[in-house]
Design a protein around this motif. Structure first.
Motif, PDB file in Angstrom:
ATOM      1  N   LEU A   1       0.834  -1.191   0.000  1.00 34.15           N
ATOM      2  CA  LEU A   1       0.000   0.000   0.000  1.00 34.15           C
ATOM      3  C   LEU A   1       0.874   1.249   0.000  1.00 34.15           C
ATOM      4  CD1 LEU A   1      -2.735   1.446   0.308  1.00 34.15           C
ATOM      5  CD2 LEU A   1      -2.504   1.129   2.765  1.00 34.15           C
ATOM      6  N   MET A   2       1.870   1.268   0.881  1.00 31.46           N
ATOM      7  CA  MET A   2       2.810   2.391   0.971  1.00 31.46           C
ATOM      8  C   MET A   2       4.204   1.827   1.179  1.00 31.46           C
ATOM      9  SD  MET A   2       0.712   4.932   3.508  1.00 31.46           S
ATOM     10  CE  MET A   2      -1.028   5.245   3.211  1.00 31.46           C
ATOM     11  N   ALA A   3       5.147   2.336   0.423  1.00 29.67           N
ATOM     12  CA  ALA A   3       6.548   1.918   0.567  1.00 29.67           C
ATOM     13  C   ALA A   3       7.099   2.435   1.894  1.00 29.67           C
ATOM     14  CB  ALA A   3       7.373   2.470  -0.591  1.00 29.67           C
ATOM     15  N   ALA A   4       8.155   1.827   2.365  1.00 30.23           N
ATOM     16  CA  ALA A   4       8.837   2.327   3.566  1.00 30.23           C
ATOM     17  C   ALA A   4       9.202   3.790   3.337  1.00 30.23           C
ATOM     18  CB  ALA A   4      10.086   1.495   3.840  1.00 30.23           C
ATOM     19  N   ASN A   5       9.049   4.605   4.382  1.00 27.73           N
ATOM     20  CA  ASN A   5       9.277   6.037   4.237  1.00 27.73           C
ATOM     21  C   ASN A   5       9.700   6.607   5.588  1.00 27.73           C
ATOM     22  OD1 ASN A   5       9.141   8.806   3.916  1.00 27.73           O
ATOM     23  ND2 ASN A   5       7.143   8.797   2.916  1.00 27.73           N
ATOM     24  N   LYS A   6      11.002   6.888   5.747  1.00 29.57           N
ATOM     25  CA  LYS A   6      11.523   7.421   7.008  1.00 29.57           C
ATOM     26  C   LYS A   6      10.991   8.815   7.308  1.00 29.57           C
ATOM     27  CE  LYS A   6      15.689   4.695   7.161  1.00 29.57           C
ATOM     28  NZ  LYS A   6      17.138   4.654   7.195  1.00 29.57           N
ATOM     29  N   GLY A   7      10.518   9.512   6.293  1.00 26.33           N
ATOM     30  CA  GLY A   7       9.982  10.860   6.488  1.00 26.33           C
ATOM     31  C   GLY A   7       8.486  10.901   6.749  1.00 26.33           C
ATOM     32  N   ARG A   8       7.837   9.738   6.806  1.00 27.60           N
ATOM     33  CA  ARG A   8       6.381   9.703   6.992  1.00 27.60           C
ATOM     34  C   ARG A   8       6.005  10.288   8.350  1.00 27.60           C
ATOM     35  NH1 ARG A   8       5.077   4.168   6.612  1.00 27.60           N
ATOM     36  NH2 ARG A   8       4.941   4.376   4.362  1.00 27.60           N
ATOM     37  N   GLY A   9       5.100  11.252   8.321  1.00 25.37           N
ATOM     38  CA  GLY A   9       4.606  11.844   9.560  1.00 25.37           C
ATOM     39  C   GLY A   9       3.322  11.202  10.040  1.00 25.37           C
ATOM     40  N   GLY A  10       2.587  10.592   9.117  1.00 20.48           N
ATOM     41  CA  GLY A  10       1.333   9.943   9.464  1.00 20.48           C
ATOM     42  C   GLY A  10       0.648   9.424   8.224  1.00 20.48           C
ATOM     43  N   PHE A  11      -0.416   8.670   8.441  1.00 17.56           N
ATOM     44  CA  PHE A  11      -1.191   8.146   7.316  1.00 17.56           C
ATOM     45  C   PHE A  11      -2.590   7.790   7.773  1.00 17.56           C
ATOM     46  CE2 PHE A  11       0.564   4.422   9.360  1.00 17.56           C
ATOM     47  CZ  PHE A  11      -0.413   3.446   9.252  1.00 17.56           C
ATOM     48  N   TRP A  12      -3.492   7.702   6.823  1.00 16.94           N
ATOM     49  CA  TRP A  12      -4.818   7.145   7.102  1.00 16.94           C
ATOM     50  C   TRP A  12      -5.260   6.302   5.928  1.00 16.94           C
ATOM     51  CZ3 TRP A  12      -8.661   8.267   3.744  1.00 16.94           C
ATOM     52  CH2 TRP A  12      -8.740   9.520   3.161  1.00 16.94           C
ATOM     53  N   ILE A  13      -6.129   5.348   6.239  1.00 16.96           N
ATOM     54  CA  ILE A  13      -6.668   4.429   5.229  1.00 16.96           C
ATOM     55  C   ILE A  13      -8.143   4.229   5.551  1.00 16.96           C
ATOM     56  CG2 ILE A  13      -6.526   2.117   4.222  1.00 16.96           C
ATOM     57  CD1 ILE A  13      -3.645   2.041   5.525  1.00 16.96           C
ATOM     58  N   GLN A  14      -8.994   4.374   4.535  1.00 12.02           N
ATOM     59  CA  GLN A  14     -10.415   4.087   4.711  1.00 12.02           C
ATOM     60  C   GLN A  14     -10.839   3.017   3.722  1.00 12.02           C
ATOM     61  OE1 GLN A  14     -13.356   7.178   4.041  1.00 12.02           O
ATOM     62  NE2 GLN A  14     -14.778   6.138   5.399  1.00 12.02           N
ATOM     63  N   ASN A  15     -11.554   2.032   4.224  1.00 12.47           N
ATOM     64  CA  ASN A  15     -12.110   0.977   3.386  1.00 12.47           C
ATOM     65  C   ASN A  15     -13.410   1.509   2.792  1.00 12.47           C
ATOM     66  OD1 ASN A  15     -13.283  -1.278   2.269  1.00 12.47           O
ATOM     67  ND2 ASN A  15     -13.061  -2.562   4.064  1.00 12.47           N
ATOM     68  N   VAL A  16     -13.419   1.772   1.495  1.00 11.09           N
ATOM     69  CA  VAL A  16     -14.618   2.302   0.836  1.00 11.09           C
ATOM     70  C   VAL A  16     -15.316   1.215   0.016  1.00 11.09           C
ATOM     71  CG1 VAL A  16     -13.848   4.702   0.858  1.00 11.09           C
ATOM     72  CG2 VAL A  16     -13.253   3.253  -1.081  1.00 11.09           C
ATOM     73  N   SER A  17     -15.031  -0.037   0.327  1.00 11.31           N
ATOM     74  CA  SER A  17     -15.661  -1.159  -0.360  1.00 11.31           C
ATOM     75  C   SER A  17     -16.705  -1.809   0.549  1.00 11.31           C
ATOM     76  CB  SER A  17     -14.604  -2.196  -0.771  1.00 11.31           C
ATOM     77  OG  SER A  17     -14.140  -2.893   0.369  1.00 11.31           O
ATOM     78  N   ASP A  18     -17.305  -2.877   0.064  1.00 11.76           N
ATOM     79  CA  ASP A  18     -18.321  -3.586   0.847  1.00 11.76           C
ATOM     80  C   ASP A  18     -17.783  -4.857   1.505  1.00 11.76           C
ATOM     81  OD1 ASP A  18     -17.951  -5.134  -1.390  1.00 11.76           O
ATOM     82  OD2 ASP A  18     -20.051  -5.195  -1.985  1.00 11.76           O
ATOM     83  N   GLY A  19     -16.481  -5.063   1.472  1.00 16.75           N
ATOM     84  CA  GLY A  19     -15.860  -6.242   2.093  1.00 16.75           C
ATOM     85  C   GLY A  19     -14.742  -5.826   3.027  1.00 16.75           C
ATOM     86  N   ASP A  20     -14.316  -6.732   3.886  1.00 11.57           N
ATOM     87  CA  ASP A  20     -13.228  -6.450   4.822  1.00 11.57           C
ATOM     88  C   ASP A  20     -11.892  -6.320   4.097  1.00 11.57           C
ATOM     89  OD1 ASP A  20     -15.066  -6.718   6.883  1.00 11.57           O
ATOM     90  OD2 ASP A  20     -14.506  -8.794   7.310  1.00 11.57           O
ATOM     91  N   LEU A  21     -11.060  -5.406   4.582  1.00 13.39           N
ATOM     92  CA  LEU A  21      -9.668  -5.279   4.154  1.00 13.39           C
ATOM     93  C   LEU A  21      -8.804  -5.388   5.405  1.00 13.39           C
ATOM     94  CD1 LEU A  21      -9.926  -2.282   1.646  1.00 13.39           C
ATOM     95  CD2 LEU A  21      -9.865  -4.727   1.112  1.00 13.39           C
ATOM     96  N   TRP A  22      -7.552  -5.765   5.220  1.00 11.76           N
ATOM     97  CA  TRP A  22      -6.618  -5.924   6.328  1.00 11.76           C
ATOM     98  C   TRP A  22      -5.339  -5.165   5.996  1.00 11.76           C
ATOM     99  CZ3 TRP A  22      -7.805  -9.322  10.475  1.00 11.76           C
ATOM    100  CH2 TRP A  22      -9.001 -10.020  10.325  1.00 11.76           C
ATOM    101  N   ILE A  23      -4.755  -4.473   6.988  1.00 11.89           N
ATOM    102  CA  ILE A  23      -3.489  -3.755   6.782  1.00 11.89           C
ATOM    103  C   ILE A  23      -2.461  -4.239   7.798  1.00 11.89           C
ATOM    104  CG2 ILE A  23      -4.546  -1.718   5.749  1.00 11.89           C
ATOM    105  CD1 ILE A  23      -4.158  -0.319   8.495  1.00 11.89           C
ATOM    106  N   ASN A  24      -1.187  -4.116   7.420  1.00  4.66           N
ATOM    107  CA  ASN A  24      -0.112  -4.547   8.308  1.00  4.66           C
ATOM    108  C   ASN A  24       1.119  -3.694   8.038  1.00  4.66           C
ATOM    109  OD1 ASN A  24       1.869  -5.899   9.780  1.00  4.66           O
ATOM    110  ND2 ASN A  24       0.955  -7.898   9.379  1.00  4.66           N
ATOM    111  N   GLU A  25       1.684  -3.105   9.090  1.00  6.72           N
ATOM    112  CA  GLU A  25       2.915  -2.328   8.973  1.00  6.72           C
ATOM    113  C   GLU A  25       4.109  -3.092   9.531  1.00  6.72           C
ATOM    114  OE1 GLU A  25       1.972  -1.612  13.181  1.00  6.72           O
ATOM    115  OE2 GLU A  25       0.836  -2.066  11.402  1.00  6.72           O
TER     116      GLU A  25
END
Length: 102
Positions: free
Chosen positions: A29-53
């Motif tokens: 979903l997102m590449a490694a990024n040492k400068g990342r300050g934050g992120f958000w993800i919203q599931n806009v579909s009708d099924g479950d999604l799973w995320i892992n960092e």
């Protein structure tokens, strides 16, 4: 104690929205990024999604389940610099996502 406040004008936002390319297979979903300050993800579909960092996302722990319509926002106190993976059981399930750097 002094607190420095970063304004939205100082943040650089990157759109990471998309769809599940191949159901049953994790994708980056997102590449490694040492400068990342934050992120958000919203599931806009009708099924479950799973995320892992922590590694490859799957429909099991330690991945985090995003039910249809759910929104995950990284903690204000800190955000991972690791790559973030997403998993959906069905192809073409949509998600909206942003990450920002300062």
């Amino acid at each position: 104690m002094s607190t420095t406040r970063i304004t939205s004008a100082e943040a650089k936002t990157k759109n990471a929205s998309g769809t599940i390319i191949a159901g049953g297979t994790a994708q980056e979903l997102m590449a490694a990024n040492k400068g990342r300050g934050g992120f958000w993800i919203q599931n806009v579909s009708d099924g479950d999604l799973w995320i892992n960092e922590l590694g490859t996302a799957a429909a099991a722990q330690p991945s985090m389940k995003l039910a249809a319509g759910a929104l995950y926002e990284s903690p204000v106190t800190g955000c991972t610099a690791n790559a973030i993976s997403i998993f959906g059981a069905t192809t073409a399930k949509a998600f909206s996502a942003r990450e920002w750097t300062y």
